[in-house]
Write an enzyme that holds these catalytic residues in place. Structure first.
Site, mmCIF file in Angstrom:
data_model
loop_
_atom_site.group_PDB
_atom_site.id
_atom_site.type_symbol
_atom_site.label_atom_id
_atom_site.label_comp_id
_atom_site.label_asym_id
_atom_site.label_seq_id
_atom_site.Cartn_x
_atom_site.Cartn_y
_atom_site.Cartn_z
ATOM 1 N N ARG A 205 -2.739 2.039 -7.438
ATOM 2 C CA ARG A 205 -3.585 1.190 -8.280
ATOM 3 C C ARG A 205 -4.446 0.200 -7.491
ATOM 4 O O ARG A 205 -5.313 -0.455 -8.051
ATOM 5 C CB ARG A 205 -2.716 0.428 -9.295
ATOM 6 C CG ARG A 205 -2.317 1.307 -10.479
ATOM 7 C CD ARG A 205 -1.374 0.591 -11.412
ATOM 8 N NE ARG A 205 -0.018 0.531 -10.850
ATOM 9 C CZ ARG A 205 0.944 -0.232 -11.342
ATOM 10 N NH1 ARG A 205 0.721 -1.022 -12.369
ATOM 11 N NH2 ARG A 205 2.148 -0.212 -10.797
ATOM 12 N N ASN B 264 0.454 -5.011 -7.643
ATOM 13 C CA ASN B 264 0.208 -3.600 -7.941
ATOM 14 C C ASN B 264 -1.264 -3.230 -7.868
ATOM 15 O O ASN B 264 -1.611 -2.092 -7.594
ATOM 16 C CB ASN B 264 0.768 -3.247 -9.320
ATOM 17 C CG ASN B 264 2.295 -3.279 -9.317
ATOM 18 O OD1 ASN B 264 2.932 -2.623 -8.486
ATOM 19 N ND2 ASN B 264 2.877 -4.053 -10.190
HETATM 20 C C1 UD1 Z 1 11.338 -1.413 -9.194
HETATM 21 C C2 UD1 Z 1 12.720 -1.325 -9.848
HETATM 22 C C3 UD1 Z 1 12.689 -2.054 -11.186
HETATM 23 C C4 UD1 Z 1 12.244 -3.477 -10.989
HETATM 24 C C5 UD1 Z 1 10.899 -3.529 -10.256
HETATM 25 C C6 UD1 Z 1 10.577 -4.951 -9.870
HETATM 26 C C7 UD1 Z 1 13.616 0.801 -9.074
HETATM 27 C C8 UD1 Z 1 13.933 2.200 -9.458
HETATM 28 N N1 UD1 Z 1 13.056 0.045 -10.026
HETATM 29 O O1 UD1 Z 1 10.456 -0.685 -10.028
HETATM 30 O O2 UD1 Z 1 13.974 -2.039 -11.773
HETATM 31 O O3 UD1 Z 1 12.147 -4.137 -12.240
HETATM 32 O O4 UD1 Z 1 10.954 -2.768 -9.043
HETATM 33 O O5 UD1 Z 1 9.324 -5.045 -9.267
HETATM 34 O O6 UD1 Z 1 13.873 0.400 -7.981
HETATM 35 N N2 UD1 Z 1 8.966 2.173 -2.343
HETATM 36 C C9 UD1 Z 1 9.207 2.873 -1.177
HETATM 37 N N3 UD1 Z 1 9.533 4.184 -1.250
HETATM 38 C C10 UD1 Z 1 9.675 4.847 -2.421
HETATM 39 C C11 UD1 Z 1 9.411 4.133 -3.620
HETATM 40 C C12 UD1 Z 1 9.076 2.787 -3.548
HETATM 41 O O7 UD1 Z 1 9.094 2.318 -0.087
HETATM 42 O O8 UD1 Z 1 9.997 6.038 -2.403
HETATM 43 C C13 UD1 Z 1 8.608 0.746 -2.252
HETATM 44 C C14 UD1 Z 1 7.239 0.466 -2.798
HETATM 45 O O9 UD1 Z 1 6.266 0.539 -1.774
HETATM 46 C C15 UD1 Z 1 7.383 -0.942 -3.326
HETATM 47 C C16 UD1 Z 1 8.854 -1.011 -3.762
HETATM 48 O O10 UD1 Z 1 9.508 0.018 -3.062
HETATM 49 O O11 UD1 Z 1 7.190 -1.911 -2.307
HETATM 50 C C17 UD1 Z 1 9.020 -0.891 -5.254
HETATM 51 O O12 UD1 Z 1 8.613 0.370 -5.702
HETATM 52 P P1 UD1 Z 1 7.927 0.598 -7.107
HETATM 53 O O13 UD1 Z 1 7.646 2.035 -7.255
HETATM 54 O O14 UD1 Z 1 6.801 -0.346 -7.269
HETATM 55 O O15 UD1 Z 1 9.118 0.194 -8.100
HETATM 56 P P2 UD1 Z 1 8.956 -0.231 -9.595
HETATM 57 O O16 UD1 Z 1 8.639 0.969 -10.420
HETATM 58 O O17 UD1 Z 1 8.056 -1.391 -9.681
HETATM 59 CA CA CA Z 2 6.254 -2.276 -8.444
#
Ligand code: UD1
Ligand code: CA
Length: 468
Positions: free
Chosen positions: A17, A232
Site C-alpha cells: 500500500r 501501512n
Molecule cells: C498483525 C497481527 C495482528 C495485529 C497487527 C497489529 C498477525 C498474524 N497479526 O497483523 O493481530 O493486530 O499486526 O499491527 O501477526 N512481516 C514479515 N514477514 C511476513 C509477514 C509480515 O516480516 O511474512 C512483517 C511485516 O513487514 C510487518 C509485520 O510483520 O512489519 C506485520 O505484518 P502485517 O502483515 O502488517 O500484519 P497485520 O496483518 O497488520
Molecule cells: Ca500491519
C-alpha cells in the site's frame, strides 16, 4: 527482569500500500529509515542481540540499517518468502542459536512505541507465571486488527485475526498491538506447532498466544493507541512522522534549546544541539548535524550534515551542507555553504556568498556576493564583494591559496591555481593569474584614462548626425 534479552524486529514485508519502489521499512522519518525506530528501542532496552528479519529488498534494507547502527551488534535473518508473521520470527531462530532468555518481538513498521511502554511490557513478563506477555490497545475502530479474546475472569485465551473473526468477535475493541515478549524455548516450540489453517493461509505469530494461555497466564499491558499505530501507506507515514517530529522538538526544548515556532521546525533524529541555542521558524536541520551552545539559527535556514560552533549565528535563509562553522562565525543571510566548507573561528560570510571545499581561517570576512571554491584563505583576510575563485578550467579543479591578512579588492577573479602571500593587496577589478608575493600590491586592470569634455563633444557629434 533478570533474564537476558534478545529482540527480533520484523522487516520483511513489502508494504504494497505504500505504492513504492522502495521497501516500506526504508521510507525515512526525520532522517532515519522507519525500522530504525523500533531497532533503536530494542538497543535502548538493553537487548544483547537484535535480529532484523529481512526479505523484500533484503540487501537494501540490510545496508541502510547497518549504516544506521554503526558499531552495534545488529544481526540479520532472511525470510525469503513472506509466509506470515510466525514464519518471519522462525527465520530468526538460527541467529539466536544458543540464546536463552526473553525474546522481544517488534514490528519494523511500528515506530512510535516508547521505551517506557516496552519497559512496562518487560516488567509484566514473568516466566514463572507464563511464557508470554503482550501489548494490547483499545481502538474505537478495531477493523483490520487481531482481537484479544478473553474468557473467564478476563483471562486472555488467544488472538483472532480480523479476517478470521465472527461478527461477535469483531465487536471486541481490544486489539493486539503485535508486540510481545516470549520465553525463548517456549517460542521456538510454539512456532513449530503453527499451521496455516486460517483465512489468509499464513503462519500467524498470533497463534502462539493461545498456546501460551494453555501453559500459563498471558500478561497484557495496555498501551495508548498513538504508540501502537503502524505504517501501512504514505498517509500514515506522514502522521507518524508528525508525532516523531514533535517528540524530537520536545526533547530539545526540555534540554534548554529555544524553538521559537516548534510547529514549523524540522530537526532530524540524529541532530545534537547545545543549550541556550535558539532555532527560528521554518528551520530544517537534517542528517548528522551538531549545533553548539548559544547558537542562533534564524528563520528559514536549512542545514544538512553540518557542525556549528558555540556562539555562531546563522542568519535567515542560509543553506549549509556538509560544512563546519566555527565558534562565533556569522553566516548569511542568504549564504550557501556547500560540502567541504570549513569556517574557522570568527569568520563572517555574508549575503549571496557561495563556498565549496573552502577553508576560511580565523577572522576572515567575505561580506557579499562571492564564490570561493577549492580555496584556503586567511587568517584575517578581507574578501571584497564580487570576488570569484576561477577554480575550474573545464577539465580539472585547481586551488587558490591566500596567506594571512590578504586584502582582495572587489570584483576580483583569482584564476587557480594561484597563491597570494601574506599581507598582499589585490586592487579592485583585477584578474589574478600569477602568484602574488607577500606584501605586494597586484592589479591587472587597464590604467584609468580621463578625456576632459568628451561627453559634450560626443553629444554634439550625435546631434549633428541626426539633423543631417
Ligand atoms: C498483525 C497481527 C495482528 C495485529 C497487527 C497489529 C498477525 C498474524 N497479526 O497483523 O493481530 O493486530 O499486526 O499491527 O501477526 N512481516 C514479515 N514477514 C511476513 C509477514 C509480515 O516480516 O511474512 C512483517 C511485516 O513487514 C510487518 C509485520 O510483520 O512489519 C506485520 O505484518 P502485517 O502483515 O502488517 O500484519 P497485520 O496483518 O497488520
Ligand atoms: Ca500491519
Amino acid at each position: 527482569m533478570t533474564q537476558s534479552l534478545a529482540a527480533v524486529v520484523l522487516c520483511a514485508g513489502k508494504g504494497t500500500r505504500m505504492k513504492s519502489e522502495r521497501a516500506k521499512v526504508l521510507h525515512p522519518i526525520l532522517g532515519r529509515p522507519l525500522a530504525w525506530y523500533p531497532i533503536t528501542s530494542a538497543f535502548e532496552l538493553g537487548a544483547q542481540q537484535v535480529v532484523a528479519v529481512v526479505g523484500h529488498q533484503a540487501d537494501d534494507v540490510k545496508q541502510a540499517l547497518t549504516q544506521g547502527f554503526p558499531g552495534q551488534p545488529l544481526q540479520y535473518a532472511l525470510q525469503a518468502t513472506q509466509r506470515g508473521t510466525g514464519d518471519a520470527v522462525s527465520a530468526a531462530r538460527g541467529a539466536l542459536t544458543g540464546f536463552n532468555g526473553a525474546v522481544l518481538i517488534l514490528y519494523g513498521d511500528v515506530p512510535l512505541l516508547t521505551v517506557g511502554t516496552l519497559q512496562r511490557l518487560l516488567a509484566a513478563y514473568n516466566p514463572a507465571k507464563g511464557p508470554l506477555a503482550m501489548i494490547s490497545c483499545r481502538l474505537a475502530d478495531p477493523t483490520g486488527y487481531g482481537r484479544v479474546m478473553r474468557g473467564e475472569k478476563q483471562r486472555v485465551e488467544g488472538i483472532v485475526e480480523h479476517k478470521d473473526a465472527t461478527p461477535e468477535q469483531r465487536q471486541i475493541t481490544e486489539v493486539n498491538a503485535g508486540i510481545y515478549v516470549v520465553e525463548s524455548k517456549f517460542l521456538w516450540g510454539a512456532l513449530e506447532r503453527l499451521t496455516p489453517q486460517n483465512a489468509q493461509g499464513e503462519l500467524y505469530l498470533t497463534d502462539i498466544v493461545a498456546q501460551a494461555s494453555k501453559v500459563g497466564e498471558v500478561a497484557v499491558v495496555e498501551a495508548p493507541a498513538e504508540e501502537t499505530a503502524g505504517v501501512n501507506d504514505r498517509a500514515e507515514l506522514a502522521e507518524r512522522a508528525e508525532v516523531i517530529r514533535a517528540r524530537i522538538n520536545l526533547r530539545h526544548l526540555r534540554a534548554g534549546v529555544t524553538l521559537t515556532h516548534p510547529a514549523s521546525t524540522f530537526i532530524d533524529a540524529g541532530v545534537e544541539i547545545g543549550p541556550e541555542t535558539t532555532i527560528g521558524p521554518n528551520v530544517s536541520i537534517h542528517g548528522e548535524c551538531e549545533i553548539g551552545a548559544h547558537v542562533i539559527i534564524d528563520q528559514g535556514a536549512v542545514l544538512t550534515h553540518t557542525t556549528v560552533g558555540d556562539g555562531a549565528h546563522v542568519k535567515p535563509y542560509s543553506v549549509l551542507e556538509e560544512a563546519v562553522v566555527g565558534p562565533r562565525c556569522h553566516v548569511g543571510p542568504f549564504a550557501r555553504l556547500r560540502p567541504g566548507t570549513v569556517l574557522e573561528e570568527d569568520v563572517h560570510v555574508g549575503n549571496f556568498v557561495e563556498t565549496k571545499k573552502a577553508r576560511l581561517r580565523k577572522g576572515t570576512k567575505a561580506g557579499h556576493l562571492a564564490y570561493l571554491g577549492d580555496a584556503d584563505i586567511g587568517p584575517g583576510c578581507n574578501i571584497g564583494a564580487g570576488t570569484i575563485t576561477c577554480n575550474y578550467d573545464g577539465v580539472n579543479k585547481h586551488e587558490t591559496v591566500l596567506g594571512s591578512g590578504v586584502f582582495v579588492g572587489s570584483d576580483t577573479q583569482l584564476v587557480a591555481p594561484v597563491r597570494v602571500g601574506d599581507g598582499a593587496f589585490i586592487g579592485a577589478g583585477s584578474t589574478i593569474t600569477e602568484d602574488v608575493p607577500a606584501g605586494a600590491l597586484s592589479m591587472s586592470r587597464t590604467p584609468q584614462t580621463i578625456k576632459e569634455g568628451w561627453a559634450e563633444r560626443r553629444r554634439k557629434v550625435l546631434a549633428g548626425l541626426k539633423q543631417g
